[in-house]
Design an enzyme around this catalytic site. Structure first.
Site, mmCIF file in Angstrom:
data_model
loop_
_atom_site.group_PDB
_atom_site.id
_atom_site.type_symbol
_atom_site.label_atom_id
_atom_site.label_comp_id
_atom_site.label_asym_id
_atom_site.label_seq_id
_atom_site.Cartn_x
_atom_site.Cartn_y
_atom_site.Cartn_z
ATOM 1 C CE LYS A 1 -3.969 1.873 2.824
ATOM 2 N NZ LYS A 1 -4.748 1.429 4.050
ATOM 3 C CB SER B 1 -8.167 3.250 3.608
ATOM 4 O OG SER B 1 -7.043 2.653 4.538
ATOM 5 C CB SER C 1 -8.360 0.106 6.236
ATOM 6 O OG SER C 1 -9.295 1.578 6.667
#
Length: 540
Positions: A129, A209, A233
């Site tokens: 990420k 997210s 997330s």
């Protein structure tokens, strides 16, 4: 710069000019490449592994048998990224590629030929990420203000991945600042990376997210991906993208070199297409980091090989508390999953777990403090020194799209002053009572009915598990028959019970065999992704 930003989709006026180039570069990617046993490497020979379905064990076997090399594997993933992320459906899941990915793969091949390929992650491509530091690439959190923010060193978890021999392929898009920019921002949107799409249904949220990590893992743009979670997330995009997601105990995985929201709840963890892959990846991620004191609490499990905990009899004799009561088609799928648990020898017990009424969230209190601490670790050349700098930059460049959906959460946190005794006292009270209250409720539910774990539909364990700093493991349980959208369930336990939760999820997964790749569930999204043998109905 030693990175390659994933290029934008060609403008209509350029499509015909570029189409011939695309045809050449993707000529070997035949129509069956997205879901059939052969895929293209771009090298005029069939790729002997189905990347959409292949996990770490299959790839390790192929690498060991020299049916493929790590270099060929990386090239094959890069072709998938071009076909699915940048062109084709334009998933926008991958934000930036490492220019040295092929060089990393060549080194892995050399080590394998020399007999130095320890552990299941060696030579396996990973996407991380884009809030995780990787030397040579900017760490942006999807924010335009951090577009040129280069760390001096790798995040601790990245050093662990590299020590295990993993290939860092690049970074995934995310909801900007891990969904802490503003209220109402769509999951998967960032000013820098655009909107991530869910490969199972582009009309639905990829959730966040860790949206890019979820979409990329589902579409097999790498073997495995890394997400981060503060509250939901990892678990929520895992459920939305039909993945296994592991939200570890806070302290199992270091947060050093990760753009934070709140140290009390932040963690990184695996997002994969199988439980085994999640266990192998988690094994590589863990370790005690002197710069992250929370990892000191993991000393009792340091060195655990989570793949060795996996068992086809893990559910036998276990007592599982059911903490969800879904309705409609979700209820049908969830009840079918509970039937599998029973068939595997588990006793399923309904429980009531109150997830409401906990003290107010502490995220707004901690974000400014923790982001400023992260920014202070960066080189002096870094573009931002503080959250206040970010807020001001966004305002000054609003006409460039920095704050399309606003920045209410950034502003609210920027106004927090923890040097004020009253504010600090309120924060510490909410933090401590929130952790204790969440743990007390979970512990009471488990001990009161003599349970080994709790199970929820979807990512239902996320909120209370995050406040408690406890681990959860999400696993796919099927697809809504009305629309094909994925449904999952999550197991929740107490601190450092990841081995047990993974074992329970593995037993269920192997018995149910519910997972399907997105090209099978949602073939229309992939039909025009292949430039070599396109459907006649596809636009040029």
């Amino acid at each position: 710069m030693p990175h390659s930003v994933v290029p934008p989709r060609p403008r209509p006026a350029l499509r015909l000019v570029l189409f011939g180039t695309v045809l050449v570069s993707l000529a070997a990617l035949v129509a069956t490449s997205l879901g059939a046993p052969t895929e293209a490497t771009g090298r005029h020979r069939p790729f002997p592994v189905d990347l959409e379905r292949a996990g770490i064990p299959h790839l390790r076997e192929a690498l060991a048998a020299r049916r493929i090399t790590s270099e060929e594997l990386v090239e094959a993933y890069l072709e998938r990224i071009r076909a699915l992320n940048t062109n084709g459906p334009g998933l926008h899941a991958v934000r930036v590629l490492a220019r040295d990915a092929v060089a990393q793969a060549k080194r892995a091949d050399q080590e394998r030929r020399a007999g130095r390929a320890p552990g299941p992650m060696h030579g396996i491509p990973v996407l991380i990420k884009d809030n995780i530091d990787l030397r040579g690439l900017p760490t942006t959190a999807g924010a335009m203000a951090l577009e040129n923010s280069y760390p001096a060193e790798d995040a601790f978890l990245v050093t662990r991945l590299k020590a295990a021999g993993a290939i860092i392929l690049g970074k995934t898009n995310l909801t900007e600042f891990a969904n802490f920019t503003t209220s109402g921002m769509p999951s998967g949107y960032s000013g820098l990376g655009g909107q991530v799409l869910n490969p199972y249904d582009a009309s639905q949220t990829p959730s966040g997210s860790s949206s890019g990590s979820g979409s990329a893992a589902a579409a097999a743009l790498a073997t495995v991906t890394i997400g981060t979670e503060t509250s939901g997330s990892i678990l929520s995009p895992a459920a939305a993208n039909s993945l296994v997601g592991v939200k570890p105990t806070v302290g199992l995985v270091s947060r050093t070199g990760v753009v934070p929201i709140a140290a009390s709840q932040d963690t990184a963890g695996p997002m994969t297409r199988s439980v085994y892959d999640a266990a192998a990846l988690l094994t590589a991620l863990t370790g005690i980091d002197p710069e992250d004191p929370a990892t000191g609490t993991s000393s009792g499990v340091v060195g655990t090989d989570y793949t060795k905990a996996l068992s086809g009899t893990a559910l036998r004799g276990r007592r599982i508390g059911v903490a969800s009561t879904p309705t409609g088609n979700q209820a049908v799928l969830f009840n079918e999953a509970l039937d599998v648990l029973r068939a595997r020898g588990a006793t399923v017990v309904p429980v009531t777990l109150d997830t409401s009424g906990l003290p107010p969230s502490i995220l707004t209190y901690e974000f400014k403090r923790d982001l400023n601490a992260y920014l202070a670790r960066l080189p002096r050349s870094a573009p931002m020194d503080s959250l206040d700098d970010v807020v001001r930059y966004n305002l000054a460049h609003a006409d460039e799209g920095t704050i399309k959906f606003g920045q209410t959460q950034l502003v609210a946190s920027n106004e927090v002053d923890l040097t004020d005794p009253a504010a600090r006292a309120e924060y510490e009270t909410n933090r401590d009572t929130g952790i204790a209250g969440a743990r007390g409720r979970i512990d009471s539910a488990l001990t009161g009915a003599d349970l080994d774990a709790l199970v929820f539909v979807g990512s239902g364990s996320a909120g209370i598990g995050a406040r408690a700093q406890y681990p959860s493991v999400a696993v796919p349980i099927g697809y809504d028959p009305a629309n094909g959208r994925p449904v999952g369930m999550s197991f929740l336990g107490t601190a450092y019970t990841e081995a047990q939760l993974l074992a329970l999820a593995y037993d269920y997964e192997q018995a149910s065999l519910e997972w399907r790749p997105p090209s099978q569930v949602n073939p229309s999204l992939f039909r025009c992704a292949d430039f070599a043998d396109r459907d006649p109905s596809c636009a040029p």
